[in-house]
Design an enzyme around this catalytic site. Structure first.
Site, PDB file in Angstrom:
ATOM      1  N   TYR A 107       0.862  -1.256  -0.059  1.00  0.00           N
ATOM      2  CA  TYR A 107       0.055   0.074  -0.032  1.00  0.00           C
ATOM      3  C   TYR A 107       0.927   1.168  -0.018  1.00  0.00           C
ATOM      4  CZ  TYR A 107      -3.427   3.297   1.493  1.00  0.00           C
ATOM      5  OH  TYR A 107      -4.385   4.503   1.426  1.00  0.00           O
ATOM      6  N   ASP A 124       9.319   2.989  -0.076  1.00  0.00           N
ATOM      7  CA  ASP A 124       8.131   3.715   0.505  1.00  0.00           C
ATOM      8  C   ASP A 124       8.348   3.180   2.206  1.00  0.00           C
ATOM      9  OD1 ASP A 124       5.971   4.435   2.011  1.00  0.00           O
ATOM     10  OD2 ASP A 124       4.477   3.657   0.348  1.00  0.00           O
ATOM     11  N   LYS A 127       3.980   9.026   9.010  1.00  0.00           N
ATOM     12  CA  LYS A 127       3.796   8.259  10.096  1.00  0.00           C
ATOM     13  C   LYS A 127       4.930   8.662  11.267  1.00  0.00           C
ATOM     14  CE  LYS A 127       0.830   5.194   8.025  1.00  0.00           C
ATOM     15  NZ  LYS A 127       0.787   3.974   7.066  1.00  0.00           N
TER      16      LYS A 127
END
Ligand SMILES: *Cc1c(COP(=O)(O)O)cnc(C)c1O
Length: 424
Positions: free
Chosen positions: A143, A238, A266
C-alpha cells in the site's frame, strides 16, 4: 459495554461515509462496530465508554513512543504559542531536514508534505518527470497511500474490504501501473524486459506492512537495486511505515540499501499529519522552484508538526531499539507457544517492533500467501482480544506495532489474552 461508541457510530453513519474518515476504522472485516477513542496514554487507549485497551495499533504506525509522551505534549504547547502556520519559512524546517537526511545514507535533500499519500504522489511525479517515462512497477499487497495509480492490487484497506481499488481511476492511470508479486525478482525481470524503455520507477515497501507483515526474502532488495540501476529505472523505498521503526533511520539504513528516493510519514510526525520525500541531490533538484516539476502545499512544513517531528527524532536518538525488538520477540514467541499447545495453525511474521499473526499452515511471503490466512479465525481472535482489553488492527492485512511504552506486564497480559482467544 460499548454503548456510547455504538450511539456515536449510528449518528456518524448518517453524516460521514460509512461513519468513518478512513475505511479500516469501520471494523467491517471483523463484523463489529468501531470504537470511539476518548484518550490515550503510554501503551494504552481508552474508549468513550471508559474501557481500557493495550494498544497495538499505535495510530497505524506513528506512535512508536506510545500515546501522549510528556515531552511531545510540552513541545506542542510551546510551539502553539508561537502561531499555528505561517506560509513562510521557519528555522525548524532546516533542523528537521538536517536530522532526516543524516539518518539515511542515500538521502541528500528532503521535502515535507502532509501525509504519506502526498509523499508517494509527489515522488511518482518526480520519478516520471526526472526519467521522462510513465510506467511504475509496484507489488501486489503493498500500500502506498490512495493516489490514483497506486490503488491497483493495493494492500491495507483495499485488501481488508476485498474491493478492486480502481473505480474512479482513469484506465490510462491504471495502465501506467504494473503490479507484480512481492519477493518475485523473476517477475520484475520479465516486466522490465517487456517494457524496458518506459519504466520510470519501481516502488516497494522494503518490509511490507500492508498485507500484514511480509519480509523481503534474501537478496530481493539487493536484486531490485541492481536490476533497476542497470536499466536506468529509479528505485523508490516507501518507508512510511519502516522509517524510524526498525532503527534510527529506515529499512534502507537497516539493510544497507541505497534507493534513489525515500518516502516517509507516520513516525516522523509523531502523531501529527506529516509526510516527506527525499533523495539524491540531482533528482531532488528537479523539483520547483529549483527545477520545473511542480509540488507545493499551503500547510507543508507546518511549524507544530515539524516541532513534534524534531522532538520525536531527538527522543528516538536516545532510545535503544533492541528493547522493543526483544519485547516483540518475547511476545511473538509466547503467542506461538500457546497456539502450538492448542493446535491452532499460525504463522507469525515479525521484524523489529512489528508483527502479524497469520492463521495459516503455510509461510507467508507475498499477497497470495497472506490471503491464505483464515479470515474467520482472525475475526474470532480480534473480537476475543478486544473483549480482553487488547486492541490490534481490525484487519488481517495490517501490522501490529509495539511502542517504547509497552512493558512486560502489557506483554504478559497480551500473551494471556491470545491464549484465551485460542481456547475454543
Ligand atoms: C500509511 C502508508 C501510506 C500512506 O500514508 P497516509 O499518511 O495514510 O497517507 C503510504 N505508504 C505506506 C507504506 C503506508 O503504510
Amino acid at each position: 459495554m460499548r454503548k456510547r461508541s455504538a450511539e456515536l457510530y449510528q449518528k456518524a453513519l448518517s453524516l460521514i461515509p460509512g461513519g468513518v474518515n478512513s475505511p479500516v476504522r469501520a471494523f467491517k472485516s471483523v463484523g463489529m462496530e468501531p470504537l470511539y477513542i476518548d484518550h490515550g496514554k503510554g501503551s494504552k487507549i481508552y474508549d468513550v465508554d471508559g474501557n481500557e485497551y493495550i494498544d497495538y495499533v499505535g495510530s497505524f504506525g506513528p506512535l512508536i513512543l506510545g500515546h501522549a509522551p510528556a515531552e511531545i505534549i510540552e513541545t506542542i504547547k510551546e510551539y502553539a504559542e508561537k502561531g499555528l502556520s505561517f506560509g513562510a519559512c521557519h528555522a525548524q524546517e532546516v533542523t528537521f531536514a538536517s536530522l532526516i537526511t543524516k539518518a539515511f545514507p542515500s538521502l541528500n535533500k528532503v521535502r515535507l508534505v502532509n501525509s504519506g499519500t502526498e509523499a508517494v504522489m509527489s515522488t511518482l511525479r518526480l520519478a516520471r518527470g526526472y526519467t521522462g517515462k510513465d510506467i511504475i512497477i509496484k507489488f501486489d499487497g503493498c500500500y502506498h497511500g490512495h493516489a490514483d495509480s497506486m490503488l491497483v492490487a493495493a494492500g491495507s484497506g483495499v485488501a481488508t474490504l476485498g474491493i478492486p481499488g480502481t473505480p474512479g481511476i482513469p484506465q490510462a492511470h491504471a495502465h501506467t501501473t504494473l503490479s507484480l508479486p512481492y519477493n518475485n525478482i523473476e517477475a520484475v525481470k520479465k516486466a522490465i524486459a517487456e517494457h524496458k524503455n518506459n519504466i520510470a520507477a519501481v516502488i516497494v515497501e522494503p518490509i511490507a506492512g500492508n498485507m500484514g507483515v511480509v519480509l523481503p526474502q534474501e537478496n530481493f532488495l539487493q536484486e531490485l537495486r541492481s536490476i533497476t540501476a542497470e536499466n536506468k529505472i529509479l528505485l523508490i523505498f516507501d518507508e512510511v511505515i519502516t522509517g524510524f521503526r526498525l532503527c534510527y533511520g529506515g529499512a534502507a539504513t537497516y539493510f544497507g540499501s541505497s534507493p534513489d528516493i525515500i518516502c516517509l510519514g507516520k513516525i516522523i510526525g509523531g502523531g501529527m499529519p506529516i509526510g516527506a520525500f527525499g533523495g539524491k541531490k540531482e533528482i531532488m533538484d528537479c523539483i520547483a522552484p529549483e527545477g520545473n516539476i511542480y509540488q507545493a502545499g499551503t500547510l507543508s512544513g507546518n511549524p507544530i508538526a515539524v516541532a513534534v517531528g524534531i522532538k520525536t527524532l531527538e527522543l528516538l536518538q536516545n532510545k535503544d531499539y533492541r528493547i522493543i525488538e526483544q519485547n516483540t520477540l518475547y511476545l511473538t514467541k509466547e503467542i506461538e507457544k500457546r497456539a502450538h499447545k492448542k493446535n491452532v495453525p499460525i504463522r507469525i511474521n515479525s521484524i523489529g517492533s512489528l508483527f502479524t499473526v497469520f492463521y495459516s499452515h503455510y509461510p507467508v511471503y507475498d499477497y497470495i500467501t497472506a490471503k491464505e490466512s483464515n479470515p474467520e479465525h482472525f475475526k474470532r481472535t480480534f473480537k476475543r482480544l478486544l473483549d480482553s482489553g487488547i486492541f490490534i488492527p481490525p484487519s488481517q492485512f495490517e501490522a501490529s506495532f509495539l511502542s517504547f511504552a509497552h512493558d512486560q506486564s502489557d506483554l504478559e497480559k497480551t500473551a494471556a489474552a491470545y491464549d484465551h482467544s485460542f481456547s475454543e
